[in-house]
Design a protein around this motif. Structure first.
Motif, PDB file in Angstrom:
ATOM      1  N   SER A  15       0.966  -1.269   0.066  1.00 55.59           N
ATOM      2  CA  SER A  15       0.007  -0.176  -0.068  1.00 55.59           C
ATOM      3  C   SER A  15       0.982   1.093   0.023  1.00 55.59           C
ATOM      4  O   SER A  15       0.608   2.402  -0.605  1.00 55.59           O
ATOM      5  CB  SER A  15      -0.734   0.099   1.407  1.00 55.59           C
ATOM      6  N   CYS A 210      -2.810   5.737   8.129  1.00 57.81           N
ATOM      7  CA  CYS A 210      -3.667   4.714   8.818  1.00 57.81           C
ATOM      8  C   CYS A 210      -5.046   5.379   9.170  1.00 57.81           C
ATOM      9  O   CYS A 210      -5.788   4.615   9.716  1.00 57.81           O
ATOM     10  CB  CYS A 210      -3.274   4.317  10.038  1.00 57.81           C
ATOM     11  N   ARG A 219      -3.378   2.845   4.467  1.00 60.04           N
ATOM     12  CA  ARG A 219      -4.287   2.861   3.440  1.00 60.04           C
ATOM     13  C   ARG A 219      -3.768   3.849   2.311  1.00 60.04           C
ATOM     14  O   ARG A 219      -3.134   4.649   2.431  1.00 60.04           O
ATOM     15  CB  ARG A 219      -5.782   3.426   3.912  1.00 60.04           C
TER      16      ARG A 219
END
Ligand SMILES: O=C[C@H](O)COP(=O)(O)O
Length: 230
Positions: A15, A210, A219
């Motif tokens: 990510s 996050c 994320r």
């Protein structure tokens, strides 16, 4: 400014990579601010990243144990880290910091690794060395980069412990000595204008990507947003 993102595993590392992180900094927050992860996690992430970005490894929030720190640095470098990052946590004097950092620099000599000496903006509450002393110590000890993070991850940011002038002084001092710099410690989107004025080489984050709670998961869309804003 480059963006360093601190994942705990391969999934988070992907990510971070896909969101545009410039440095993938493997750590283990369960073991502290600069908690160290396992060598196989470093190897797995390195394999997954396929050399697209450099890997950094946190070695731990250290007390004064130069031999242990040097061996940890050698281990992380052997597992594939390009940056080895030591937290001078329970290190209280310039002499201790110098001995720690020279041992680490010596242990990875010839391995094409950047040595990062990390101090803590909240040094007073953890009774640690003032990070503003690190550029001079780092230059003498042969490190590549000096960094500031928070030692206690309780939601308080580096900007609550060091003001913009302190951080500019830290960054300019280090850059004038030929060292790179990194600033971390619960950085928020609101801090970006100040960071642009301070101009460290790198900003280091976890919580912000996050969604504010660093105990959750990185994320990709938040990494993208941060990357585009810096
Ligand atoms: O090296 C960077 C740190 O992981 C920063 O973490 P944080 O943004 O949650 O304080």
């Amino acid at each position: 400014m480059k963006l360093l993102v601190s994942p705990i595993n391969t999934e988070e590392a992907m990510s971070a990579l896909n969101g545009g992180a410039d440095v993938i900094d493997i750590k283990n927050p369960k073991e502290g601010s600069l908690g160290a992860n396992f060598p196989w996690v470093i190897r797995d992430v390195k394999e997954a990243i396929e050399g697209k970005k450099p890997i950094s490894a946190a070695l731990g929030d250290f007390n004064f144990k130069p031999g242990t720190a040097a061996l940890a640095a050698y281990g992380a470098a052997s597992a594939g880290a390009t940056y080895v990052k030591v937290g001078l946590y329970d290190v209280k004097t310039e002499e201790q910091a110098f001995e720690m950092m020279t041992g680490i620099a010596e242990s990875v000599k010839g391995m094409n690794v950047k040595v990062v000496a990390c101090g803590y903006s909240d040094y007073e509450r953890i009774d640690s060395i003032d990070p503003k002393l690190l550029p001079a110590i780092g230059e003498k000890a042969g490190v590549d980069l000096v960094m500031v993070d928070t030692g206690v991850k309780d939601g308080r940011s580096t900007f609550e412990f060091m003001n913009e002038d302190d951080l500019i002084e830290f960054v300019n001092d280090a850059h004038s000595r030929g060292l790179e710099t990194a600033i971390a410690g619960t950085i928020k989107f609101d801090d970006i204008p100040a960071l642009k004025r301070i101009q460290p080489t790198i900003i280091g984050v976890r919580g912000i990507v996050c969604g504010g709670d660093r105990s959750t998961t990185i994320r990709q869309e938040l990494v993208e947003k941060l990357k585009s804003e810096i």
